[in-house]
Design a protein around this motif. Structure first.
Motif, PDB file in Angstrom:
ATOM      1  N   LEU A  11      -2.359  -9.934  -9.605  1.00 43.46           N
ATOM      2  CA  LEU A  11      -3.136  -9.201  -8.617  1.00 43.46           C
ATOM      3  C   LEU A  11      -4.573  -9.055  -9.108  1.00 43.46           C
ATOM      4  O   LEU A  11      -4.830  -8.418 -10.120  1.00 43.46           O
ATOM      5  CB  LEU A  11      -2.527  -7.821  -8.369  1.00 43.46           C
ATOM      6  CG  LEU A  11      -1.170  -7.802  -7.664  1.00 43.46           C
ATOM      7  CD1 LEU A  11      -0.657  -6.381  -7.560  1.00 43.46           C
ATOM      8  CD2 LEU A  11      -1.258  -8.431  -6.288  1.00 43.46           C
ATOM      9  N   SER A  12      -5.501  -9.625  -8.368  1.00 43.31           N
ATOM     10  CA  SER A  12      -6.912  -9.506  -8.731  1.00 43.31           C
ATOM     11  C   SER A  12      -7.422  -8.122  -8.352  1.00 43.31           C
ATOM     12  O   SER A  12      -6.778  -7.377  -7.599  1.00 43.31           O
ATOM     13  CB  SER A  12      -7.728 -10.569  -7.995  1.00 43.31           C
ATOM     14  OG  SER A  12      -7.681 -10.333  -6.594  1.00 43.31           O
ATOM     15  N   LEU A  13      -8.599  -7.781  -8.881  1.00 44.44           N
ATOM     16  CA  LEU A  13      -9.199  -6.488  -8.574  1.00 44.44           C
ATOM     17  C   LEU A  13      -9.450  -6.340  -7.075  1.00 44.44           C
ATOM     18  O   LEU A  13      -9.157  -5.291  -6.485  1.00 44.44           O
ATOM     19  CB  LEU A  13     -10.521  -6.349  -9.346  1.00 44.44           C
ATOM     20  CG  LEU A  13     -11.334  -5.081  -9.068  1.00 44.44           C
ATOM     21  CD1 LEU A  13     -10.549  -3.848  -9.474  1.00 44.44           C
ATOM     22  CD2 LEU A  13     -12.668  -5.131  -9.793  1.00 44.44           C
ATOM     23  N   TYR A  17      -7.793  -3.557  -4.571  1.00 47.89           N
ATOM     24  CA  TYR A  17      -8.625  -2.623  -3.819  1.00 47.89           C
ATOM     25  C   TYR A  17      -8.292  -2.669  -2.332  1.00 47.89           C
ATOM     26  O   TYR A  17      -8.210  -1.625  -1.662  1.00 47.89           O
ATOM     27  CB  TYR A  17     -10.106  -2.948  -4.040  1.00 47.89           C
ATOM     28  CG  TYR A  17     -11.043  -2.056  -3.275  1.00 47.89           C
ATOM     29  CD1 TYR A  17     -11.040  -0.677  -3.472  1.00 47.89           C
ATOM     30  CD2 TYR A  17     -11.930  -2.597  -2.336  1.00 47.89           C
ATOM     31  CE1 TYR A  17     -11.896   0.146  -2.757  1.00 47.89           C
ATOM     32  CE2 TYR A  17     -12.789  -1.775  -1.624  1.00 47.89           C
ATOM     33  CZ  TYR A  17     -12.770  -0.410  -1.842  1.00 47.89           C
ATOM     34  OH  TYR A  17     -13.613   0.408  -1.130  1.00 47.89           O
ATOM     35  N   ARG A  18      -8.082  -3.869  -1.795  1.00 49.27           N
ATOM     36  CA  ARG A  18      -7.711  -3.979  -0.389  1.00 49.27           C
ATOM     37  C   ARG A  18      -6.350  -3.352  -0.120  1.00 49.27           C
ATOM     38  O   ARG A  18      -6.139  -2.695   0.908  1.00 49.27           O
ATOM     39  CB  ARG A  18      -7.713  -5.445   0.027  1.00 49.27           C
ATOM     40  CG  ARG A  18      -9.113  -6.058   0.108  1.00 49.27           C
ATOM     41  CD  ARG A  18      -9.057  -7.527   0.487  1.00 49.27           C
ATOM     42  NE  ARG A  18     -10.400  -8.094   0.622  1.00 49.27           N
ATOM     43  CZ  ARG A  18     -10.654  -9.365   0.898  1.00 49.27           C
ATOM     44  NH1 ARG A  18      -9.636 -10.212   1.059  1.00 49.27           N
ATOM     45  NH2 ARG A  18     -11.899  -9.791   1.007  1.00 49.27           N
ATOM     46  N   LEU A  19      -5.428  -3.544  -1.033  1.00 43.64           N
ATOM     47  CA  LEU A  19      -4.120  -2.902  -0.899  1.00 43.64           C
ATOM     48  C   LEU A  19      -4.243  -1.381  -0.969  1.00 43.64           C
ATOM     49  O   LEU A  19      -3.549  -0.659  -0.243  1.00 43.64           O
ATOM     50  CB  LEU A  19      -3.174  -3.400  -1.996  1.00 43.64           C
ATOM     51  CG  LEU A  19      -2.593  -4.805  -1.827  1.00 43.64           C
ATOM     52  CD1 LEU A  19      -1.839  -5.219  -3.091  1.00 43.64           C
ATOM     53  CD2 LEU A  19      -1.668  -4.868  -0.610  1.00 43.64           C
ATOM     54  N   LEU A 234       0.759   1.266  -2.351  1.00 43.20           N
ATOM     55  CA  LEU A 234      -0.023   1.866  -3.437  1.00 43.20           C
ATOM     56  C   LEU A 234       0.615   1.614  -4.794  1.00 43.20           C
ATOM     57  O   LEU A 234      -0.083   1.556  -5.815  1.00 43.20           O
ATOM     58  CB  LEU A 234      -0.197   3.360  -3.189  1.00 43.20           C
ATOM     59  CG  LEU A 234      -1.126   3.704  -2.014  1.00 43.20           C
ATOM     60  CD1 LEU A 234      -1.147   5.202  -1.761  1.00 43.20           C
ATOM     61  CD2 LEU A 234      -2.539   3.205  -2.281  1.00 43.20           C
ATOM     62  N   TYR A 235       1.927   1.464  -4.815  1.00 44.85           N
ATOM     63  CA  TYR A 235       2.589   1.108  -6.075  1.00 44.85           C
ATOM     64  C   TYR A 235       2.087  -0.238  -6.578  1.00 44.85           C
ATOM     65  O   TYR A 235       1.884  -0.442  -7.775  1.00 44.85           O
ATOM     66  CB  TYR A 235       4.102   1.071  -5.869  1.00 44.85           C
ATOM     67  CG  TYR A 235       4.872   0.648  -7.100  1.00 44.85           C
ATOM     68  CD1 TYR A 235       5.127   1.552  -8.128  1.00 44.85           C
ATOM     69  CD2 TYR A 235       5.333  -0.671  -7.239  1.00 44.85           C
ATOM     70  CE1 TYR A 235       5.830   1.166  -9.262  1.00 44.85           C
ATOM     71  CE2 TYR A 235       6.026  -1.065  -8.367  1.00 44.85           C
ATOM     72  CZ  TYR A 235       6.269  -0.141  -9.378  1.00 44.85           C
ATOM     73  OH  TYR A 235       6.957  -0.531 -10.503  1.00 44.85           O
ATOM     74  N   LEU A 236       1.878  -1.169  -5.655  1.00 45.36           N
ATOM     75  CA  LEU A 236       1.351  -2.482  -6.023  1.00 45.36           C
ATOM     76  C   LEU A 236      -0.141  -2.436  -6.336  1.00 45.36           C
ATOM     77  O   LEU A 236      -0.628  -3.169  -7.194  1.00 45.36           O
ATOM     78  CB  LEU A 236       1.593  -3.477  -4.888  1.00 45.36           C
ATOM     79  CG  LEU A 236       3.049  -3.808  -4.559  1.00 45.36           C
ATOM     80  CD1 LEU A 236       3.112  -4.664  -3.295  1.00 45.36           C
ATOM     81  CD2 LEU A 236       3.720  -4.533  -5.719  1.00 45.36           C
ATOM     82  N   ALA A 237      -0.869  -1.556  -5.634  1.00 47.48           N
ATOM     83  CA  ALA A 237      -2.330  -1.543  -5.742  1.00 47.48           C
ATOM     84  C   ALA A 237      -2.831  -0.875  -7.007  1.00 47.48           C
ATOM     85  O   ALA A 237      -3.820  -1.318  -7.606  1.00 47.48           O
ATOM     86  CB  ALA A 237      -2.929  -0.850  -4.525  1.00 47.48           C
TER      87      ALA A 237
END
Length: 516
Positions: A11-13, A17-19, A234-237
């Motif tokens: 997961l890129s920054l 952020y979008r997530l 949000l867990y992923l983000a």
């Protein structure tokens, strides 16, 4: 890198952020799908507003405790637990009872206290990471990211009210087709005449609740599903070891490293720093001492009624206008539309008020917000509601959105300008007083009739405006008239500096006297 979770890999920054923004949007959609109709759904015995009073009393405590919790537990865990509390709040609204709504109110307070604090902290985390990776100015990046966050928040509020309106519209449509529902045209006990008398409420209960109980259950189940989706997003983000603080020092990290490695390195620095931290109880106690000392400053005493009034205004719209005017006159299915209008003008005039205040000063937007509120209150007191003019309820939502957009944005801005060098505690106090205002409004909801609550609103607004005028005269007009460069708020920074220096000198003199 073996400690990384599979959720963090790849997961890129930018994707995180979008997530993050998507999770915030979905969460606010769920919360506001039920928030604005709680006082209507649970109108019996005023249980809806009572649960709100409990929730915001709880929120005051948790708002102060969140910064300490984050130091000892990761912000990711704190935020996800707070969101889980939202689910329990929604579940409590499935049935109107003290045993469901009071615990539900406590869970809402936990969710509100945790969610807002963590959302803004994570905004700073992503802004700092983005500024570092793109070699951008942090302050400008933070401003851009603030715009993104508030857009997601406002869109969530609007969509949430749209969802509840859709469910309730379908309920009303089906009941009308079946010939089971006829909208009431007796407005004798609506508007300013609403005293929440139990016999009157029960006689007109169909105005406040869905005709089919299944509508209520389906709405709450759908909103709980949205919260679950938001938690998953949000867990992923959010990185497992994300840590951001106002006083966090930048760590020298190779910018070519993947974000996961940066986080792990920063986490090791955080662990070393934890040994120097005082206990959680001591830190909470110290925070409350600082806030108590800040509260009794003369300068603060003169302006503190404004955030209290703004909190009372928000509570008045979301608990009183939605129940006594929207539900009682138009039906509960129209509450969401009214709040949509309120949110739209609120967002618009937050922007317009800020632009005008930036070009001239905040007194001009303050004046028009004062006039709008007083006009709306006087109109409510004298309005004879009929079937033909019932549409005016929507105008009330628009009007209060105009004034709240000004009060909320510019009182927050005022605290930053009035208390230069103390912004952190000033903004915390502003938030605390606004929550206290909402708690106060919800607490008195069952104790007074609508017309009495309007008189209370007018009294607090006039008192807040008077004390602010006194503070403006003392700290701007009178002092600047003795200055060769007088010019009102244009010389705010220099005036604030001299004021803070005098206060500092006074404190030093007091300490010297005590020592002697």
């Amino acid at each position: 890198m073996t400690s990384e979770t599979s959720a963090d890999k790849g997961l890129s920054l930018e994707r995180r952020y979008r997530l993050f923004l998507a999770g915030i949007f979905v969460n606010l959609t769920a919360v506001h799908g039920i928030f604005s109709i709680v006082s209507s759904l649970n109108v019996q015995e005023g249980l809806g507003t009572t649960s709100f009073a409990v929730s915001y009393a709880t929120s005051i405590v948790f708002t102060a405790c969140v910064p300490v919790l984050i130091e000892f537990v990761s912000i990711k865990k704190v935020l996800l637990c707070g969101q889980s509390a939202y689910c329990l709040f929604m579940a409590g609204n499935a049935y109107t009872s003290y045993f469901t709504l009071i615990p539900g109110g406590i869970f809402l307070g936990i969710g509100e206290g945790v969610f807002w604090s963590c959302a803004f902290i994570m905004r700073g985390f992503f802004a700092r990471k983005w500024a570092k990776s793109k070699n951008k100015d942090f302050d400008k990046t933070l401003s851009y990211f603030s715009g993104h966050l508030f857009t997601a928040l406002q869109c969530g509020v609007l969509c949430g009210n749209g969802v509840s309106s859709l469910f309730l519209f379908v309920d009303r449509t089906l009941s009308k087709r079946a010939g089971n529902f006829t909208r009431s045209t007796d407005f004798t006990f609506c508007g300013v005449n609403d005293c929440q008398a139990d016999n009157v409420t029960l006689a007109n209960i169909e105005q406040y609740t869905p005709y089919y109980p299944a509508t209520r259950y389906c709405l709450i189940a759908f909103l709980c599903l949205l919260v679950t989706i938001a938690i998953s997003i949000l867990y992923l983000a959010i990185p497992a070891d994300a840590a951001v603080g106002d006083d966090e020092e930048d760590v020298n990290i190779d910018e070519n490293l993947p974000l996961e490695e940066e986080i792990l390195i920063e986490a090791s620095h955080d662990e070393e720093a934890k040994s120097d931290h005082i206990s959680a109880c001591s830190k909470i106690t110290e925070t409350f001492k600082k806030m108590a000392k800040f509260t009794v400053k003369r300068k603060h005493l003169l302006v503190m009624l404004f955030p209290i009034y703004d909190g009372m205004l928000i509570g008045f719209v979301l608990a009183e206008i939605t129940r006594s005017f929207a539900s009682c006159v138009l039906g509960v299915d129209q509450v969401g539309i009214g709040v949509l209008l309120y949110g739209t003008t609120d967002a618009l005039f937050s922007y317009v008020g800020g632009k005008v205040a930036g070009k001239y000063n905040r007194n001009i937007p303050y004046a028009w917000a004062f006039i709008v509120d007083i006009t709306a209150y006087v109109f409510c007191l004298n309005w004879e509601i009929t079937q033909d003019n019932s549409w005016v309820v929507y105008i009330l939502f628009l009007a209060f959105g105009v004034s709240d957009g000004v009060w909320q944005a510019l009182t927050n801005d005022m605290y930053g300008h009035y208390f230069k060098g103390e912004e952190k505690i000033a903004y915390s106090m502003w938030n605390l007083l606004a929550i206290a205002g909402m708690c106060l409004q919800f607490s008195i909801s069952k104790l007074f009739c609508m017309y009495q609550k309007i008189y209370i609103q007018i009294t607090v607004l006039c008192a807040a405006s008077l004390t602010y005028a006194i503070s403006y005269y003392i700290y701007y007009i009178r002092e600047n008239t003795t200055s060769p460069t007088s010019g009102g708020e244009r010389h705010l920074v220099s005036e604030e500096k001299s004021t803070n220096e005098r206060e500092s000198d006074a404190e030093s003199t007091g300490k010297a006297t005590t020592s002697a």
